[in-house]
Enzyme design. Structure first.
Site, PDB file in Angstrom:
ATOM      1  N   ASP A 220       9.206  -7.807  19.482  1.00  0.00           N
ATOM      2  CA  ASP A 220      10.617  -8.166  19.582  1.00  0.00           C
ATOM      3  C   ASP A 220      10.811  -9.608  19.123  1.00  0.00           C
ATOM      4  O   ASP A 220       9.845 -10.362  18.951  1.00  0.00           O
ATOM      5  CB  ASP A 220      11.139  -7.951  21.014  1.00  0.00           C
ATOM      6  CG  ASP A 220      10.326  -8.703  22.048  1.00  0.00           C
ATOM      7  OD1 ASP A 220      10.263  -9.949  21.952  1.00  0.00           O
ATOM      8  OD2 ASP A 220       9.755  -8.073  22.964  1.00  0.00           O
TER       9      ASP A 220
ATOM     10  N   GLU B  77     -17.513  -0.892  -1.375  1.00  0.00           N
ATOM     11  CA  GLU B  77     -16.428  -1.305  -0.466  1.00  0.00           C
ATOM     12  C   GLU B  77     -16.412  -2.819  -0.280  1.00  0.00           C
ATOM     13  O   GLU B  77     -15.350  -3.440  -0.201  1.00  0.00           O
ATOM     14  CB  GLU B  77     -16.568  -0.592   0.880  1.00  0.00           C
ATOM     15  CG  GLU B  77     -16.142   0.868   0.824  1.00  0.00           C
ATOM     16  CD  GLU B  77     -16.481   1.641   2.104  1.00  0.00           C
ATOM     17  OE1 GLU B  77     -15.829   2.667   2.348  1.00  0.00           O
ATOM     18  OE2 GLU B  77     -17.407   1.224   2.848  1.00  0.00           O
TER      19      GLU B  77
END
Ligand code: DGJ
Length: 731
Positions: free
Chosen positions: A538, A618
């Site tokens: 928030d 990777e």
């Protein structure tokens, strides 16, 4: 002038660059809401209000014979309870005699330079020395029969197209008054139909986009969980039914608060729409003694006449520039490796340093030590509250570990969950009354833990002392502040009896207080907010932590909808996003490493997997992703963000454009793929029509105008879950 006052101080226009918010105190002192929308020139629009004799909508005494004046029909700034407006009210009082009327009338106003602050809570602040010239209008309202006063606070951020609202209630009488409800904002629309867009979900699947027409039945989202919650976000949009990303009227309401909230909208009997937002009135009641004041949190309002994209841009800018703060507000955040999905609780010094060594080699800039480094904490059933380093597990002190990581040229971060307590902890054994439990009832457990009573000063002092001690004795650059359960069993040993209705609010004030003290003591600390991922995502938390772990779900495909929903209000720079292992730990899905990187690059970037188990290929990809993170930083973290698709399509695409409009980046992820595939075509947004750009996808050079009008068709359809990055570079 951002604040224009006319009619002897009774007509108020709050002008931003493109919008106006207007109020008029009428002949009876009712503060009417007469306009919010496209910019007007400040004329009194009270004549837009149609007055009618509405059956069963009564008239206040001063209306006399005039049956056409009813609070039940008027658009208002502070609709109050119990005096004839039967729609949703903002404020509800219980007086000493048990009566429940709240009848607030206009008294006076004041204009102040700069942005107002809300006591004990975050609120938008001004730029350096108030240089960017926001202004505050204070309107003083007075309850007619008692001595309760309300100050309505309005902030105007002109350039940003933002109006803020908050309110303060003061008991100026002799006897106590109880505040049963105190919402921060009411937005009345006299005309038009509206959709309400909300962001709902669940743990590990937060902020799903939902849109529904506002009807007579009340539509509400909210939280009574003590946090803003995974289930509903404290941000909503009201927009015209025809509004799209690029078109139409859109109004945003964003609450600066991290606890229980309500946000609702409803059409009244005469087709008017009322939206309200603020602290949830359930489990809320606040006793104000003589002279006491209650401050309600801020709501950030913004209006766009050009669809949802512009509305989002306005929120991204205001939250990044006037809510986030501190060293890392604009500074580039370190690329991190978090050990949670790499090791969970199963780590020791060797494992951690092996991770750090490999991370340093790949260019990762920070190791974050997550849960399990303190007290007795081999799983999630014990130890919370005992914030003492488990040196046996770490094979030495935290200082030694931190120094070893620093010696590799990396930063070091640490996880805390300050608000929680395990029953199996020394802290609980010493202070059982510090936990929120109701005497005579067995408490609810969640993740087998209880919640500390953060409204208590002694609890906060303990936590501050423990955290400070740890941060002072080890080189810690970052703290992940977690909170892993919803709150219930509200009972305070300090605020007893009917004051228990104050505890949820006092709890969150306590959390803010501790956060503030910590950041004052350690101003260079980078905080990452977290509540089981995105359970407390928030605007208020952004005041303390410029990045928040967006979700415990690291699946690249699920992240598309989570980050998409989050993007309507919150900037990309605030969304913690990590590349994790496959099969994904939450969904079991296998996605390409490159796709995981592309999705995480549209967030506050990091890794969360055992990098020592990665293939050489990777590892090379990691180096490339980190290079991309630097290369695209001014786009992803500082640029303008566009949603190019919605969800539930075959692919999801979004785009960033840098401030100068010299460079744009589109990310596209194929979410499903069919045989004999249809073409993939996307729009292109935000370029300068006057400039010429080369597109990396096909090498074509065209004007920005042409690109934006024609869009782009990919030369091949990507495979399922494959992603592509496409750049436009001004030539
Ligand atoms: C929940 C968080 O969201 C995770 O990332 C991790 O920190 C765990 N808590 C640790 O308990």
């Amino acid at each position: 002038m951002a604040i224009q006052v006319e009619m002897d101080g009774r007509l108020f226009n709050l002008h931003t660059k493109d919008s106006t918010y207007q109020m008029v105190a009428d002949q009876h002192g009712i503060l009417l809401h007469t306009w919010y929308g496209k910019r007007i020139d400040g004329e009194n629009l009270a004549d837009l209000i149609f007055h009618a004799d509405v059956g069963f909508s009564g008239n206040p005494p001063e209306a006399g014979e005039n049956r056409k004046y009813s609070l039940d029909a008027l658009p208002q700034e502070l609709p109050s309870d119990g005096v004839g407006d039967y729609r949703e009210s903002c404020i509800s009082l219980v007086h000493e005699d048990g009566s429940m009327a709240a009848d607030f009338r206009f008294e006076s106003y004041e204009i102040l330079p700069g942005a107002y602050q809300v006591k004990g809570m975050p609120a938008l602040y001004d730029g350096a020395q108030g240089a960017d010239g926001s202004m505050t209008l204070v309107i003083n309202m007075r309850e007619r029969a008692s001595k309760v006063a309300v100050q309505l606070l309005y902030g105007v951020f002109e350039e940003e197209n933002v109006i803020t609202r908050a309110l303060r209630v003061e008991n100026r009488g002799e006897s106590d008054v109880i505040l049963e409800k105190c919402l921060s904002c009411c937005l009345d629309f006299q005309f038009g139909e509206y959709d309400m867009i909300t962001f709902s979900g669940r743990h590990a699947m937060e902020r799903g986009f939902e849109r529904a027409r506002i009807r007579h039945a009340r539509q509400e989202v909210g939280s009574r969980r003590g946090t803003s919650s995974h289930q509903y976000n404290p941000s909503v949009i009201l927009c015209g039914p025809d509004a799209t990303e690029n078109f139409g009227d859109c109004y945003g309401l964003c609450l600066v608060y991290s606890s229980n909230f309500t946000a609702s909208a409803q059409m009244d009997q005469r087709g008017q729409t009322r939206a309200v937002m603020g602290i949830h009135p359930e489990h809320f009641s606040f006793r104000l003694k003589k002279g006491e004041v209650f401050d309600a949190p801020q709501v950030i309002l913004s209006y766009s006449d050009a669809g949802l994209a512009r509305l989002s841009h306005q929120y991204h800018k205001i939250l990044r520039e006037h809510m986030c703060r501190g060293k890392y507000q604009f500074a580039r955040r370190p690329v991190l490796l978090n050990n949670w999905e790499a090791t969970y609780f199963n780590f020791n010094k060797e494992k951690l340093t092996a991770l750090a060594r490999q991370a340093a080699e790949l260019g990762i800039e920070m190791l974050v030590l997550d849960d399990g480094w303190f007290g007795k904490r081999e799983d999630d059933n014990s130890g919370l509250g005992d914030w003492f380093v488990n040196e046996k597990k770490l094979g030495g002190t935290l200082k030694e570990l931190g120094e070893e990581i620093h010696a590799l040229g990396m930063k070091f971060g640490l996880w805390f969950e300050p608000e929680m307590i395990s029953e199996d902890s020394d802290l609980y054994r010493a202070h059982p009354d510090w936990a929120l439990t109701i005497p005579g009832r067995e408490p609810n457990r969640s993740r087998n833990q209880l919640v500390l009573d953060m409204s208590r000063e002694d609890v906060r002092e303990y936590l501050f002392e423990r955290m400070t001690d740890i941060l002072e004795h080890a080189p810690i650059d970052y703290v992940k502040w977690d909170a892993n359960r919803s709150i219930c069993d509200i009972y305070s040993h300090v605020y007893t009896g009917d004051r228990n209705g104050e505890v949820y609010h006092r709890f969150v004030l306590g959390v803010y207080d501790l956060l503030e003290k910590l950041l004052t003591g350690f101003p260079d600390l980078l905080l990452e907010g977290c509540s089981g991922g995105g359970g407390r995502f928030d605007a208020a938390m952004l005041y303390y932590s410029p990045q928040i772990w967006c979700s415990d779900n690291t699946d690249a495909v699920n992240r598309l909808s989570i980050q998409y929903g989050t993007s309507f209000f919150y900037p990309v720079s605030s969304m913690g996003a990590h590349v994790s292992a496959v099969p994904n730990h939450q969904t079991g899905r296998v996605t390409p490493f490159t796709t995981r990187g592309h999705v995480a690059l549209s967030g506050s970037f990091g890794y969360e997997l055992d990098i020592n188990k990665m293939t050489e290929e990777e590892k090379e990809l990691v180096k490339g992703q980190i290079a991309d993170f630097y290369k695209y930083y001014s786009l992803t973290h500082e640029g303008t963000y566009y949603r190019l698709t919605g969800l539930n399509e075959r692919f999801c695409a979004w785009e960033f454009v840098d401030e100068e409009k010299d460079h744009a980046l589109e990310t596209l992820v194929m979410t499903s793929r069919e045989g004999n595939p249809l073409p993939v075509h996307t729009t292109v947004k935000g370029l300068s029509p006057e400039k010429t750009y080369r597109c990396s996808e096909n090498g074509h050079v065209r004007s920005g105008r042409t690109w934006m009008n024609s869009g782009l068709t990919l030369s091949r359809v990507p495979r399922e879950y494959e992603s592509v990055l496409i750049e436009w570079t001004a030539v």
